[in-house]
Design a protein around this motif. Structure first.
Motif, PDB file in Angstrom:
ATOM      1  N   ASP A  35      19.453  80.751  66.083  1.00 14.31           N
ATOM      2  CA  ASP A  35      18.769  79.457  66.031  1.00 14.31           C
ATOM      3  C   ASP A  35      17.390  79.575  66.653  1.00 14.31           C
ATOM      4  O   ASP A  35      16.910  80.679  66.970  1.00 14.31           O
ATOM      5  CB  ASP A  35      19.606  78.385  66.734  1.00 14.31           C
ATOM      6  N   GLY A  36      16.734  78.437  66.834  1.00 10.53           N
ATOM      7  CA  GLY A  36      15.393  78.456  67.401  1.00 10.53           C
ATOM      8  C   GLY A  36      15.340  79.075  68.779  1.00 10.53           C
ATOM      9  O   GLY A  36      14.401  79.809  69.107  1.00 10.53           O
ATOM     10  N   ALA A  37      16.359  78.787  69.590  1.00 15.51           N
ATOM     11  CA  ALA A  37      16.396  79.367  70.930  1.00 15.51           C
ATOM     12  C   ALA A  37      16.540  80.878  70.863  1.00 15.51           C
ATOM     13  O   ALA A  37      15.916  81.616  71.642  1.00 15.51           O
ATOM     14  CB  ALA A  37      17.548  78.757  71.729  1.00 15.51           C
ATOM     15  N   GLY A  38      17.352  81.360  69.924  1.00 18.30           N
ATOM     16  CA  GLY A  38      17.522  82.800  69.768  1.00 18.30           C
ATOM     17  C   GLY A  38      16.245  83.480  69.319  1.00 18.30           C
ATOM     18  O   GLY A  38      15.920  84.581  69.777  1.00 18.30           O
ATOM     19  N   MET A  39      15.505  82.829  68.416  1.00 20.71           N
ATOM     20  CA  MET A  39      14.230  83.396  67.983  1.00 20.71           C
ATOM     21  C   MET A  39      13.224  83.427  69.127  1.00 20.71           C
ATOM     22  O   MET A  39      12.486  84.407  69.304  1.00 20.71           O
ATOM     23  CB  MET A  39      13.670  82.594  66.812  1.00 20.71           C
ATOM     24  N   ALA A  40      13.206  82.369  69.907  1.00 19.09           N
ATOM     25  CA  ALA A  40      12.292  82.333  71.061  1.00 19.09           C
ATOM     26  C   ALA A  40      12.642  83.428  72.057  1.00 19.09           C
ATOM     27  O   ALA A  40      11.750  84.068  72.627  1.00 19.09           O
ATOM     28  CB  ALA A  40      12.349  80.959  71.718  1.00 19.09           C
ATOM     29  N   ALA A  41      13.944  83.664  72.255  1.00 17.07           N
ATOM     30  CA  ALA A  41      14.370  84.716  73.176  1.00 17.07           C
ATOM     31  C   ALA A  41      13.940  86.087  72.669  1.00 17.07           C
ATOM     32  O   ALA A  41      13.515  86.952  73.455  1.00 17.07           O
ATOM     33  CB  ALA A  41      15.882  84.663  73.362  1.00 17.07           C
ATOM     34  N   ALA A  42      14.042  86.310  71.357  1.00 17.44           N
ATOM     35  CA  ALA A  42      13.626  87.583  70.787  1.00 17.44           C
ATOM     36  C   ALA A  42      12.121  87.790  70.964  1.00 17.44           C
ATOM     37  O   ALA A  42      11.669  88.897  71.286  1.00 17.44           O
ATOM     38  CB  ALA A  42      13.993  87.632  69.308  1.00 17.44           C
ATOM     39  N   ARG A  43      11.350  86.739  70.797  1.00 18.96           N
ATOM     40  CA  ARG A  43       9.904  86.859  70.973  1.00 18.96           C
ATOM     41  C   ARG A  43       9.549  87.122  72.434  1.00 18.96           C
ATOM     42  O   ARG A  43       8.617  87.881  72.742  1.00 18.96           O
ATOM     43  CB  ARG A  43       9.207  85.606  70.440  1.00 18.96           C
ATOM     44  N   VAL A  95      18.192  94.478  65.733  1.00 20.59           N
ATOM     45  CA  VAL A  95      17.579  95.745  66.125  1.00 20.59           C
ATOM     46  C   VAL A  95      17.197  95.702  67.602  1.00 20.59           C
ATOM     47  O   VAL A  95      17.390  96.678  68.345  1.00 20.59           O
ATOM     48  CB  VAL A  95      16.359  96.050  65.240  1.00 20.59           C
ATOM     49  N   LEU A  96      16.681  94.566  68.049  1.00 21.16           N
ATOM     50  CA  LEU A  96      16.346  94.424  69.463  1.00 21.16           C
ATOM     51  C   LEU A  96      17.593  94.559  70.346  1.00 21.16           C
ATOM     52  O   LEU A  96      17.528  95.124  71.436  1.00 21.16           O
ATOM     53  CB  LEU A  96      15.692  93.064  69.713  1.00 21.16           C
ATOM     54  N   LEU A 102      16.519 100.359  60.633  1.00 23.08           N
ATOM     55  CA  LEU A 102      15.817 101.059  59.567  1.00 23.08           C
ATOM     56  C   LEU A 102      14.403 101.433  60.026  1.00 23.08           C
ATOM     57  O   LEU A 102      13.854 100.813  60.942  1.00 23.08           O
ATOM     58  CB  LEU A 102      15.721 100.165  58.337  1.00 23.08           C
ATOM     59  N   PRO A 103      13.794 102.423  59.374  1.00 20.83           N
ATOM     60  CA  PRO A 103      12.422 102.782  59.760  1.00 20.83           C
ATOM     61  C   PRO A 103      11.470 101.598  59.768  1.00 20.83           C
ATOM     62  O   PRO A 103      10.651 101.465  60.680  1.00 20.83           O
ATOM     63  CB  PRO A 103      12.026 103.820  58.696  1.00 20.83           C
ATOM     64  N   ILE A 104      11.581 100.710  58.782  1.00 22.64           N
ATOM     65  CA  ILE A 104      10.615  99.613  58.695  1.00 22.64           C
ATOM     66  C   ILE A 104      10.834  98.598  59.806  1.00 22.64           C
ATOM     67  O   ILE A 104       9.871  98.045  60.349  1.00 22.64           O
ATOM     68  CB  ILE A 104      10.664  98.954  57.297  1.00 22.64           C
ATOM     69  N   LEU A 105      12.090  98.326  60.192  1.00 20.66           N
ATOM     70  CA  LEU A 105      12.318  97.363  61.273  1.00 20.66           C
ATOM     71  C   LEU A 105      11.941  97.948  62.618  1.00 20.66           C
ATOM     72  O   LEU A 105      11.390  97.246  63.482  1.00 20.66           O
ATOM     73  CB  LEU A 105      13.773  96.896  61.267  1.00 20.66           C
ATOM     74  N   LEU A 106      12.205  99.216  62.823  1.00 24.52           N
ATOM     75  CA  LEU A 106      11.752  99.856  64.059  1.00 24.52           C
ATOM     76  C   LEU A 106      10.225  99.895  64.105  1.00 24.52           C
ATOM     77  O   LEU A 106       9.624  99.721  65.167  1.00 24.52           O
ATOM     78  CB  LEU A 106      12.343 101.264  64.158  1.00 24.52           C
ATOM     79  N   SER A 107       9.599 100.066  62.943  1.00 22.38           N
ATOM     80  CA  SER A 107       8.130 100.032  62.898  1.00 22.38           C
ATOM     81  C   SER A 107       7.611  98.642  63.232  1.00 22.38           C
ATOM     82  O   SER A 107       6.599  98.498  63.929  1.00 22.38           O
ATOM     83  CB  SER A 107       7.637 100.474  61.523  1.00 22.38           C
ATOM     84  N   VAL A 108       8.295  97.594  62.735  1.00 21.11           N
ATOM     85  CA  VAL A 108       7.908  96.229  63.098  1.00 21.11           C
ATOM     86  C   VAL A 108       7.980  96.059  64.611  1.00 21.11           C
ATOM     87  O   VAL A 108       7.077  95.477  65.232  1.00 21.11           O
ATOM     88  CB  VAL A 108       8.813  95.201  62.389  1.00 21.11           C
TER      89      VAL A 108
END
Length: 292
Positions: A35-43, A95-96, A102-108
């Motif tokens: 949810d929004g809280a989870g996205m904020a935590a990831a950022r 991934v976090l 994947l290579p692209i997500l680790l690159s992100v």
């Protein structure tokens, strides 16, 4: 439209799209618990990782080494062949958490952490294997690389180094970059392959990876469908995506909607390729016949 999809559509059309946000919104499609809280935590986690880097370590090679030491070394972010078989390897918040992807997500991840710390970083969409670059996009990576001829090998080019986050951030020599491309395409490394990848290009490639994962698992056509529908929200040509969505709808039993979308695609295709348009119309008729 779901609020997360609306947010994805708005961000995808922004002048400077937020790559991390777009990837997290993809994650929300796959994981209803995000949810929004989870996205904020990831950022916030990305912000924290950036603060763990040394301030201004030096040139591009020093930045690449600092990211590799922190993310690939101390924290163990990287990839293994088995990660290609897991949907969560294409989801930034997972991934976090797992420190695998994947290579692209680790690159992100590398890009977002490095960017927050002020590094000159960008993604490089090599065929078959996404990597990151530190330094100037116009720099010559060295004699023997396919890009060398594009600048004539002029002295004084700013340094640029390539790093492979899937391999823990190891630096790639010109020879290794050429081998990666040759292994994926059988073709030589071309200068255009080293240009910075636009955030929307990266997001589309992430969605394509998800679609490849789902295509190997017919029971997960739901995943393929939402990946196509998110791709349709990105700017750019969409006719083929509409066709793919229509086929998925038919596969999932929505014959009426799928047939209607196939007919719409056929109408758009007809001025360019009448024979192909007729083949699509036959697919539409076959879908409608399954309504009886």
């Amino acid at each position: 439209m779901h609020p997360w999809r609306r947010a994805f559509a708005v961000e995808a059309r922004a002048e400077r799209p937020d790559l991390a946000l777009l990837c997290l919104l993809i994650g929300a499609e796959a994981d209803p618990a995000l949810d929004g809280a989870g996205m904020a935590a990831a950022r916030r986690q990305l912000d924290l990782l950036a603060r763990l880097l040394p301030p201004s370590p030096g040139g591009p090679r020093a930045w690449a080494a600092a990211l590799a030491e922190l993310l690939g070394g101390r924290l163990g972010f990287g990839g293994r062949p088995g990660d290609y078989q897991r949907l969560e390897s294409a989801l930034l918040h997972r991934v976090l958490r797992r420190r695998r992807g994947l290579p692209i997500l680790l690159s992100v991840l590398w890009i977002e952490v490095a960017r927050r710390a002020g590094a000159p970083v960008y993604g490089v969409a090599l065929p078959g294997h996404f990597v990151v670059a530190f330094g100037s996009p116009d720099a010559c990576p060295g004699e023997g690389c396919g890009a060398y001829d594009s600048c004539g090998g002029q002295g004084g080019c700013e340094e640029r180094v390539l790093a492979d986050p899937f391999g823990g951030g190891r630096l790639l020599s010109c020879t290794e970059a050429r081998l990666l491309v040759a292994g994926a395409t059988g073709a030589p490394l071309e200068p255009a392959m080293l240009r910075p990848a636009d955030p929307r290009e990266i997001v589309l490639r992430v969605l394509n990876n998800i679609r490849v994962w789902a295509a190997a698992r017919p029971e997960r056509s739901d995943v393929a469908l939402w990946a196509v529908e998110l791709a349709l929200l990105l700017p750019g040509p969409a006719d083929r995506l509409h066709h793919d969505r229509a086929q998925l709808l038919v596969q999932r039993g929505d014959f009426r909607t799928g047939a209607a979308e196939l007919e719409t695609y056929a109408d758009a295709l007809a001025p360019r390729d009448a024979a192909a348009a007729e083949r699509v119309r036959r697919q539409a008729r076959a879908a409608r016949a399954r309504l009886n």
